[in-house]
Write a protein that holds these residues in place. Structure first.
Motif, PDB file in Angstrom:
ATOM      1  N   PHE A  61       1.807   7.910   6.817  1.00 30.81           N
ATOM      2  CA  PHE A  61       1.767   6.449   6.792  1.00 30.81           C
ATOM      3  C   PHE A  61       1.854   5.857   8.198  1.00 30.81           C
ATOM      4  N   ALA A  62       2.521   6.557   9.104  1.00 36.53           N
ATOM      5  CA  ALA A  62       2.539   6.090  10.493  1.00 36.53           C
ATOM      6  C   ALA A  62       1.128   6.139  11.075  1.00 36.53           C
ATOM      7  N   GLN A  63       0.420   7.244  10.809  1.00 30.46           N
ATOM      8  CA  GLN A  63      -0.961   7.359  11.285  1.00 30.46           C
ATOM      9  C   GLN A  63      -1.856   6.312  10.614  1.00 30.46           C
ATOM     10  N   ALA A  64      -1.626   6.073   9.338  1.00 32.24           N
ATOM     11  CA  ALA A  64      -2.413   5.055   8.633  1.00 32.24           C
ATOM     12  C   ALA A  64      -2.163   3.670   9.237  1.00 32.24           C
ATOM     13  N   TRP A  65      -0.913   3.394   9.548  1.00 30.30           N
ATOM     14  CA  TRP A  65      -0.568   2.104  10.153  1.00 30.30           C
ATOM     15  C   TRP A  65      -1.280   1.948  11.502  1.00 30.30           C
ATOM     16  N   ILE A  66      -1.206   2.995  12.311  1.00 29.98           N
ATOM     17  CA  ILE A  66      -1.815   2.956  13.638  1.00 29.98           C
ATOM     18  C   ILE A  66      -3.329   2.778  13.549  1.00 29.98           C
TER      19      ILE A  66
ATOM     20  N   LEU B 204      -6.221   7.984   2.884  1.00 28.67           N
ATOM     21  CA  LEU B 204      -4.835   8.436   3.052  1.00 28.67           C
ATOM     22  C   LEU B 204      -4.714   9.952   2.878  1.00 28.67           C
ATOM     23  N   PHE B 205      -5.400  10.506   1.888  1.00 29.12           N
ATOM     24  CA  PHE B 205      -5.315  11.951   1.666  1.00 29.12           C
ATOM     25  C   PHE B 205      -6.047  12.730   2.765  1.00 29.12           C
TER      26      PHE B 205
ATOM     27  N   LEU C 111       0.838  -1.194   0.000  1.00 32.22           N
ATOM     28  CA  LEU C 111       0.000   0.000   0.000  1.00 32.22           C
ATOM     29  C   LEU C 111       0.883   1.257   0.000  1.00 32.22           C
ATOM     30  N   TYR C 112       1.914   1.247   0.820  1.00 31.10           N
ATOM     31  CA  TYR C 112       2.859   2.363   0.874  1.00 31.10           C
ATOM     32  C   TYR C 112       3.476   2.607  -0.502  1.00 31.10           C
ATOM     33  N   ASP C 113       3.923   1.549  -1.136  1.00 36.06           N
ATOM     34  CA  ASP C 113       4.547   1.673  -2.459  1.00 36.06           C
ATOM     35  C   ASP C 113       3.580   2.270  -3.488  1.00 36.06           C
ATOM     36  N   ARG C 114       2.305   1.975  -3.355  1.00 31.92           N
ATOM     37  CA  ARG C 114       1.306   2.510  -4.285  1.00 31.92           C
ATOM     38  C   ARG C 114       1.095   4.012  -4.099  1.00 31.92           C
ATOM     39  N   TYR C 115       1.197   4.502  -2.870  1.00 30.23           N
ATOM     40  CA  TYR C 115       0.771   5.879  -2.586  1.00 30.23           C
ATOM     41  C   TYR C 115       1.862   6.835  -2.099  1.00 30.23           C
ATOM     42  N   ALA C 116       3.024   6.341  -1.749  1.00 30.61           N
ATOM     43  CA  ALA C 116       4.042   7.202  -1.131  1.00 30.61           C
ATOM     44  C   ALA C 116       4.388   8.413  -1.998  1.00 30.61           C
ATOM     45  N   GLU C 117       4.600   8.203  -3.289  1.00 28.27           N
ATOM     46  CA  GLU C 117       4.954   9.331  -4.175  1.00 28.27           C
ATOM     47  C   GLU C 117       3.840  10.360  -4.249  1.00 28.27           C
ATOM     48  N   ARG C 118       2.615   9.906  -4.351  1.00 32.08           N
ATOM     49  CA  ARG C 118       1.485  10.837  -4.452  1.00 32.08           C
ATOM     50  C   ARG C 118       1.283  11.614  -3.153  1.00 32.08           C
ATOM     51  N   ILE C 119       1.434  10.931  -2.013  1.00 30.94           N
ATOM     52  CA  ILE C 119       1.288  11.609  -0.722  1.00 30.94           C
ATOM     53  C   ILE C 119       2.432  12.615  -0.549  1.00 30.94           C
ATOM     54  N   TYR C 120       3.647  12.206  -0.923  1.00 34.64           N
ATOM     55  CA  TYR C 120       4.787  13.124  -0.845  1.00 34.64           C
ATOM     56  C   TYR C 120       4.538  14.352  -1.724  1.00 34.64           C
ATOM     57  N   GLY C 121       4.058  14.151  -2.939  1.00 33.07           N
ATOM     58  CA  GLY C 121       3.758  15.264  -3.843  1.00 33.07           C
ATOM     59  C   GLY C 121       2.714  16.196  -3.263  1.00 33.07           C
ATOM     60  N   TYR C 122       1.709  15.623  -2.635  1.00 35.33           N
ATOM     61  CA  TYR C 122       0.661  16.415  -1.977  1.00 35.33           C
ATOM     62  C   TYR C 122       1.280  17.321  -0.917  1.00 35.33           C
ATOM     63  N   HIS C 123       2.107  16.737  -0.068  1.00 40.12           N
ATOM     64  CA  HIS C 123       2.742  17.523   1.000  1.00 40.12           C
ATOM     65  C   HIS C 123       3.732  18.540   0.434  1.00 40.12           C
TER      66      HIS C 123
ATOM     67  N   ALA D 276      10.199  18.851   5.019  1.00 35.50           N
ATOM     68  CA  ALA D 276       8.897  18.822   5.694  1.00 35.50           C
ATOM     69  C   ALA D 276       7.965  17.839   4.990  1.00 35.50           C
ATOM     70  N   ALA D 277       8.001  17.822   3.663  1.00 34.88           N
ATOM     71  CA  ALA D 277       7.146  16.907   2.899  1.00 34.88           C
ATOM     72  C   ALA D 277       7.494  15.449   3.214  1.00 34.88           C
ATOM     73  N   HIS D 278       8.781  15.147   3.342  1.00 31.01           N
ATOM     74  CA  HIS D 278       9.184  13.784   3.708  1.00 31.01           C
ATOM     75  C   HIS D 278       8.690  13.435   5.108  1.00 31.01           C
ATOM     76  N   ASP D 279       8.865  14.372   6.049  1.00 31.50           N
ATOM     77  CA  ASP D 279       8.408  14.129   7.418  1.00 31.50           C
ATOM     78  C   ASP D 279       6.900  13.910   7.469  1.00 31.50           C
ATOM     79  N   LEU D 280       6.163  14.756   6.773  1.00 24.23           N
ATOM     80  CA  LEU D 280       4.705  14.632   6.767  1.00 24.23           C
ATOM     81  C   LEU D 280       4.239  13.357   6.066  1.00 24.23           C
ATOM     82  N   THR D 281       4.961  12.946   5.039  1.00 28.26           N
ATOM     83  CA  THR D 281       4.632  11.690   4.361  1.00 28.26           C
ATOM     84  C   THR D 281       4.837  10.521   5.308  1.00 28.26           C
ATOM     85  N   ALA D 282       5.959  10.521   6.005  1.00 26.78           N
ATOM     86  CA  ALA D 282       6.223   9.453   6.971  1.00 26.78           C
ATOM     87  C   ALA D 282       5.154   9.438   8.055  1.00 26.78           C
ATOM     88  N   GLU D 283       4.774  10.612   8.541  1.00 28.98           N
ATOM     89  CA  GLU D 283       3.748  10.702   9.582  1.00 28.98           C
ATOM     90  C   GLU D 283       2.386  10.243   9.049  1.00 28.98           C
TER      91      GLU D 283
END
Length: 183
Positions: free
Chosen positions: A51-56, A73-74, A21-33, A42-49
């Motif tokens: 997916f961390a929130q999604a995992w939780i 996710l968005f 799931l991460y592989d499918r969306y990481a680039e798009r979420i990063y682009g959004y941020h 900041a975009a990398h940090d927010l992307t990681a956060e």
């Protein structure tokens, strides 16, 4: 190919499904941020956060988009951006009230602080009631969040914040009285 919803269900017991799931969306979420922050770090940090929130919160996921996790996710990403902006505004307002904004614009000084201001701190800290002393030590010395302080003390984050505040006020009063008293 598995749907996003199936991957999230599988991720409850298989972390590899979440990785897909991460592989499918990481680039798009990063682009959004990145479009919103214009700051790659900041975009990398927010992307990681995100997916961390999604995992939780993966066990609370509800498939409301025909198998797609994109809206979910968005929505998490949007919430994190809003939280980040609010936090920055609060910090800026607090800094302005404390007169720190001008100091932040200046070049940092390399002066070594005089340790005399620490005199009496240990004694003053020891005189605090136990709950306040523990709260101040956890928050200030160990740099824990109020949530972590609350957990450590077996109370709510709000109660932890109150204990820290009261402890710091009492410390200030003790130290101010000591430094003003003739020696």
């Amino acid at each position: 190919m598995k749907t996003d919803a199936k991957l999230i269900r599988d991720a409850r017991t298989d972390p590899h499904a979440f990785r897909e799931l991460y592989d499918r969306y990481a680039e798009r979420i990063y682009g959004y941020h990145l479009r919103r922050t214009r700051d790659p770090a900041a975009a990398h940090d927010l992307t990681a956060e995100t997916f961390a929130q999604a995992w939780i919160s993966r066990s609370r996921f509800r498939d409301e988009a025909g198998g797609s996790a994109a809206p979910w996710l968005f929505a998490i990403a949007k919430h994190l951006i809003l939280h980040s902006v609010r936090k920055a505004q609060l910090e800026q307002t607090a800094s302005a009230k404390l007169g720190l904004l001008e100091e932040l614009d200046r070049e940092p000084t390399t002066a070594i602080p005089d340790e005399a201001w620490l005199e009496g701190l240990d004694e003053a800290l020891a005189e605090l009631p136990g709950g306040q002393r523990d709260a101040v030590e956890l928050r200030v010395v160990h740099d824990l969040s109020y949530e972590q302080v609350g957990t450590a003390l077996g109370t709510t984050p709000r109660a932890a914040r109150v204990r820290v505040h009261r402890g710091l006020v009492a410390l200030r009063a003790q130290l101010t009285n000591e430094t003003e008293a003739p020696r």
